[in-house]
Design a protein around this motif. Structure first.
Motif, PDB file in Angstrom:
ATOM      1  N   ALA A  81       0.844  -1.203   0.000  1.00 43.49           N
ATOM      2  CA  ALA A  81       0.000   0.000   0.000  1.00 43.49           C
ATOM      3  C   ALA A  81       0.877   1.248   0.000  1.00 43.49           C
ATOM      4  O   ALA A  81       0.898   2.043   0.935  1.00 43.49           O
ATOM      5  CB  ALA A  81      -0.958  -0.018   1.179  1.00 43.49           C
TER       6      ALA A  81
ATOM      7  N   ASN B 298       3.150   3.941  -3.099  1.00 44.43           N
ATOM      8  CA  ASN B 298       3.416   4.215  -4.504  1.00 44.43           C
ATOM      9  C   ASN B 298       4.913   4.293  -4.791  1.00 44.43           C
ATOM     10  O   ASN B 298       5.320   4.724  -5.854  1.00 44.43           O
ATOM     11  CB  ASN B 298       2.701   5.490  -4.981  1.00 44.43           C
ATOM     12  CG  ASN B 298       3.153   6.726  -4.249  1.00 44.43           C
ATOM     13  OD1 ASN B 298       3.781   6.658  -3.197  1.00 44.43           O
ATOM     14  ND2 ASN B 298       2.814   7.879  -4.799  1.00 44.43           N
TER      15      ASN B 298
ATOM     16  N   LEU C 237       0.009   0.159  -7.036  1.00 48.27           N
ATOM     17  CA  LEU C 237      -0.910   1.278  -6.837  1.00 48.27           C
ATOM     18  C   LEU C 237      -0.658   2.425  -7.809  1.00 48.27           C
ATOM     19  O   LEU C 237      -1.562   3.224  -8.062  1.00 48.27           O
ATOM     20  CB  LEU C 237      -0.824   1.791  -5.399  1.00 48.27           C
ATOM     21  CG  LEU C 237      -1.304   0.843  -4.306  1.00 48.27           C
ATOM     22  CD1 LEU C 237      -1.400   1.582  -2.973  1.00 48.27           C
ATOM     23  CD2 LEU C 237      -2.628   0.192  -4.645  1.00 48.27           C
TER      24      LEU C 237
ATOM     25  N   PHE D 257      -2.452   5.039  -1.096  1.00 49.93           N
ATOM     26  CA  PHE D 257      -3.457   4.054  -0.697  1.00 49.93           C
ATOM     27  C   PHE D 257      -4.738   4.742  -0.239  1.00 49.93           C
ATOM     28  O   PHE D 257      -5.832   4.370  -0.645  1.00 49.93           O
ATOM     29  CB  PHE D 257      -2.953   3.126   0.410  1.00 49.93           C
ATOM     30  CG  PHE D 257      -4.059   2.269   0.956  1.00 49.93           C
ATOM     31  CD1 PHE D 257      -4.487   1.160   0.254  1.00 49.93           C
ATOM     32  CD2 PHE D 257      -4.712   2.608   2.132  1.00 49.93           C
ATOM     33  CE1 PHE D 257      -5.552   0.390   0.721  1.00 49.93           C
ATOM     34  CE2 PHE D 257      -5.766   1.849   2.608  1.00 49.93           C
ATOM     35  CZ  PHE D 257      -6.186   0.732   1.901  1.00 49.93           C
TER      36      PHE D 257
ATOM     37  N   ILE E 138      -6.920   6.004  -3.128  1.00 51.23           N
ATOM     38  CA  ILE E 138      -7.593   4.906  -3.835  1.00 51.23           C
ATOM     39  C   ILE E 138      -8.719   4.361  -2.969  1.00 51.23           C
ATOM     40  O   ILE E 138      -9.850   4.150  -3.438  1.00 51.23           O
ATOM     41  CB  ILE E 138      -6.590   3.798  -4.211  1.00 51.23           C
ATOM     42  CG1 ILE E 138      -5.629   4.313  -5.288  1.00 51.23           C
ATOM     43  CG2 ILE E 138      -7.316   2.537  -4.681  1.00 51.23           C
ATOM     44  CD1 ILE E 138      -4.439   3.412  -5.542  1.00 51.23           C
TER      45      ILE E 138
END
Length: 179
Positions: free
Chosen positions: A9, A11, A38, A88, A91
Motif C-alpha cells: 500500500a 506508490n 498502486l 493508498f 484509492i
C-alpha cells in the motif's frame, strides 16, 4: 484455484512493503497470485466536490471490479507519519464510493514493515481496526521491524519471524479454502 490479490500500500517504485507482500504470497503454493501496483491507479485527490462535478473515476471502478475477482488479499501497508500512504488512502476513498464493501467480505492478511524498530505497527493497528468496517475479514496481522536487517535477497532471514509469517499464511490459506 483461489485468486489472491497482493500489493504494497505504497506508490514507491522500490517499496519494501511490496516486497514483503510478494514474499508472503510466495508461501501460497496453490493459489493464483495477482500482484498490483498502486501507481496504476493514480487518481485526483478525492473530494465530495470533485465527485459531484466529475463522478467517480473509471480507475476507481476498475480497482473495485478487480477487488471483486479476489478470493482473498495480502496487503502490506507503508507507514507515512503514522498512517496510510496518501496513494493508498486516495484509492481507498474513491473505491469506497463505488462500493463501501471495499474488501468484499474476503479473508485478508494485513502487514507492515519499515526500516525502523516498530515495523509500521501504528498503521497496521489502524488498518486492522478500520478495514473490517469495509468488508475485510482480517485473518491476522504481521509486522516486520528493521526491514534491512530482517529481509535480504527476497526473504525474511530471521527464522522466528519467518515461522510466524508462515503460520499466518497457512491460517489464511485455510480461510481461503473454507470461504
Amino acid at each position: 484455484m483461489k485468486n489472491v490479490i497482493v500489493f504494497g500500500a505504497s506508490n514507491s517504485k522500490n517499496s519494501i512493503n511490496q516486497q514483503l507482500a510478494e514474499y508472503a504470497a510466495s508461501k501460497l503454493s496453490d493459489a493464483k497470485i495477482t500482484t498490483i501496483d498502486l501507481n496504476d491507479y493514480e487518481m485526483p485527490i478525492y473530494s465530495l466536490d470533485r465527485e459531484g462535478a466529475s463522478g467517480i473515476p473509471q480507475l476507481a471502478k476498475d480497482f473495485d471490479a478487480m477487488m471483486a475477482t479476489a478470493d482473498g488479499f495480502i496487503v502490506s501497508f507503508a507507514e507515512y507519519n503514522g498512517v496510510y500512504s496518501t496513494a493508498f488512502k486516495n484509492i481507498f476513498d474513491w473505491v469506497s464510493r463505488v462500493d463501501g464493501n471495499v474488501w468484499k467480505d474476503k479473508p485478508v492478511i494485513f502487514m507492515a514493515t519499515s526500516p525502523g524498530e516498530r515495523g509500521g505497527i501504528t498503521v497496521l493497528e489502524i488498518a486492522a481496526g478500520r478495514m473490517p468496517y469495509h468488508g475485510a475479514m482480517v485473518v491476522g496481522t504481521f509486522s516486520l521491524a528493521s526491514f534491512g536487517d530482517n529481509f535480504k535477497d527476497g526473504a525474511i532471514v530471521n527464522d522466528d519471524l519467518n515461522k510466524e509469517l508462515t503460520k499466518l499464511v497457512n491460517k489464511f490459506h485455510k480461510e481461503l479454502l473454507e470461504a
